[in-house]
Design an enzyme around this catalytic site. Structure first.
Site, short mmCIF file in Angstrom:
data_model
loop_
_atom_site.label_atom_id
_atom_site.label_comp_id
_atom_site.label_asym_id
_atom_site.label_seq_id
_atom_site.Cartn_x
_atom_site.Cartn_y
_atom_site.Cartn_z
CG ASP A 74 46.78 71.76 75.09
OD1 ASP A 74 47.80 71.42 75.70
OD2 ASP A 74 45.70 71.14 75.14
CD GLU A 112 54.59 61.27 76.71
OE1 GLU A 112 55.69 60.65 76.77
OE2 GLU A 112 53.52 60.73 77.00
O1 FUB Z 1 45.00 69.22 76.48
C1 FUB Z 1 44.89 67.85 76.22
C2 FUB Z 1 46.26 67.25 75.97
O2 FUB Z 1 47.11 67.51 77.06
C3 FUB Z 1 46.98 67.84 74.79
O3 FUB Z 1 46.51 67.38 73.57
C4 FUB Z 1 48.38 67.47 75.12
O4 FUB Z 1 49.34 68.18 74.38
C5 FUB Z 1 48.43 67.78 76.60
O5 FUB Z 1 48.70 69.14 76.83
#
Ligand code: FUB
Length: 465
Positions: A50, A224
């Site tokens: 992220d 998404e």
């Molecule tokens: O890293 C946890 C979750 O997975 C994030 O909040 C989403 O964007 C996905 O990458």
């Protein structure tokens, strides 16, 4: 304190996996690059996810999550900060923010973003609110991009069970917080950046705005999660993680910060061995960069992800080109100055080492064993270095810190003996002569000695006579 190595087997297997990753990620790339030519993923000491880049004062600060080794879910306890001024050598600033920073939070240090306003740094993150068991957005604040960060308000900023905040300050000074999965929301932040006006507005997810999702799912559009909003000229961009699962990265544009949004298509197709992807986009020193994550490190996958970056150029009409994942990564922007103090944890690539907080401040490199090495890319020696000094510590018998050019087994241009110092955080400086280090070269710090852990390194610097 030394603890048992968390990812020793992962790093030991790195060379093999990088070759596999190259073939999987980039059909156009050399099918058998050596690991020393790769710059992606940009962090190899831990799993990261992220990415949220921020340009401040001539440096890129990169805010990430941290996937725990061996995770079988998004097991994430802390956020991490890295920085670079050349896009290939990344300095580890450790973890200045974790779930425990928010007294009201329980778990899940998921995808956030930090921005600067009036000399302060605000980091918006999703985390589970212990009182409700729902995802909420917290905001932390610091006086430096590397923290330490503290909870700015002592409670969630917003809470509706949804995730992935992105924050954008418009040219008129109005700041917006966007977030959401499965919906997409925004609020107008007040100038203090830790409160807002009005209530959260739900952005209409229409096929025109965010693309139609194929298949009869309960989500009508491709949107998404993971929004990333910014403005370029007069055009507003919303880059987002599309479809699930696996995700790809898509984007929409609008004439204003609240829309109306028009779907513009795919930026990065589904690639790279992680069923999520998550993007951050910046301009830095005249070029544009696209950050994302994948599962390219050994042991990598959907819950053990790694951040990578590509340089790109917008098309003439402001649209994105298709961006593919590569192992080569972005080219170096500038060079590294060996005559200034360099942190040992400033790394382009490495084999076998990890990092930890150092007693003298910042981080140090540790868990060093015989044969481990660190690559520092594009080091501008100029007419030639004559000596090398490193800050080192060892609870054992120490070893040798070799300086090699071009590869871990390249020409040896210096070798410092590191003594035992009586502790892993008992620091001393060692200096040794250097000969033959001229021009701009990739410098390898190669560590040799007996068995077990040899020594730690906090920083290094070259000198000329
Ligand atoms: O890293 C946890 C979750 O997975 C994030 O909040 C989403 O964007 C996905 O990458």
């Amino acid at each position: 304190m030394k603890t048992p190595p968390r990812s020793r087997r992962r790093t030991a297997a790195l060379a093999l996996a990088v070759a596999f990753a190259a073939a999987a990620l980039s059909p156009a790339a050399d099918p058998s690059p050596s690991p020393v030519q790769a710059d992606n993923p940009i962090i190899q000491t831990i799993y990261t996810a992220d990415p949220a880049p921020l340009v401040h004062d001539g440096r890129v600060y990169l805010y990430t999550g941290h996937d725990e080794d061996g995770s079988t879910w998004f097991t994430m306890k802390e956020w991490r900060v890295w920085s670079s001024d050349d896009m290939v050598n990344w300095t580890d600033h450790g973890s200045p923010l974790d779930v425990g920073t928010f007294a009201w939070a329980r778990q899940d240090a998921w995808a956030g973003q930090a921005v600067e306003r009036n000399g302060r740094f605000y980091w918006y993150v999703p985390v589970v609110n212990d009182a409700t068991g729902r995802m909420a957005i917290g905001v932390a604040v610091a006086d430096s991009p590397t923290g330490p960060f503290r909870d700015a308000i002592g409670r969630p900023l917003v809470e509706n069970g949804e995730i992935d905040p992105t924050v954008f300050i418009d040219t008129d000074g109005q700041a917006y917080l966007y977030w959401g999965n499965p919906n997409l929301w925004y609020v107008k932040l007040n100038a203090d950046m830790v409160s807002y006006s009005g209530s959260a507005t739900r952005i209409a997810l229409t096929a025109q705005g965010f693309g139609a999702r194929p298949g009869g799912t309960d989500r009508p559009t491709l949107y998404e999660e993971g929004p990333w909003v910014y403005k370029r000229g007069s055009l507003y961009y919303m880059v987002f993680s599309a479809q699930c699962c696996s995700e790809f990265i898509a984007y929409s544009t609008a004439p204003g910060p609240t829309g109306p949004w028009t779907y513009r298509g795919t930026i990065m197709p589904t690639q790279g061995g992680s069923f999520t992807n998550h993007a951050g986009v910046i301009d830095f020193e005249g070029s544009s960069y696209f950050f994302y994550h994948n599962g390219a490190l050994p042991g990598g996958g959907g819950f053990t992800r790694s951040v990578a970056v590509e340089r790109f150029a917008y098309n003439g009409d402001g649209t994105f080109p298709r961006i593919d994942m590569t192992t080569a990564g972005a080219p170096q922007s500038g060079t590294l100055d060996p005559y200034a103090r360099q942190e040992a944890e400033t790394i382009a690539w490495q084999s076998g080492v990890e990092t930890e907080p150092a007693s003298e401040g910042g981080m140090n490199v540790g868990w060093i064993e015989n044969g481990d090495w660190i690559k520092v890319e594009g080091v501008a020696f100029g007419a030639g270095a004559s000596s090398f000094t490193a800050r080192v510590a060892s609870a054992t018998a120490g070893g040798t810190l070799e300086l090699r050019l071009g590869g871990p087994n390249g020409t040896r241009v210096g070798a410092c003996s590191v003594p035992g110092t009586g502790g892993w955080q008992t620091w001393t400086s060692v200096t040794c002569p250097v000969s033959g280090a001229t021009g701009t070269q990739d410098l390898y710090l190669r560590f040799t000695g007996g068995s077990g852990y040899l020594f730690n390194v906090d920083w290094w610097r070259c000198a000329v006579r």
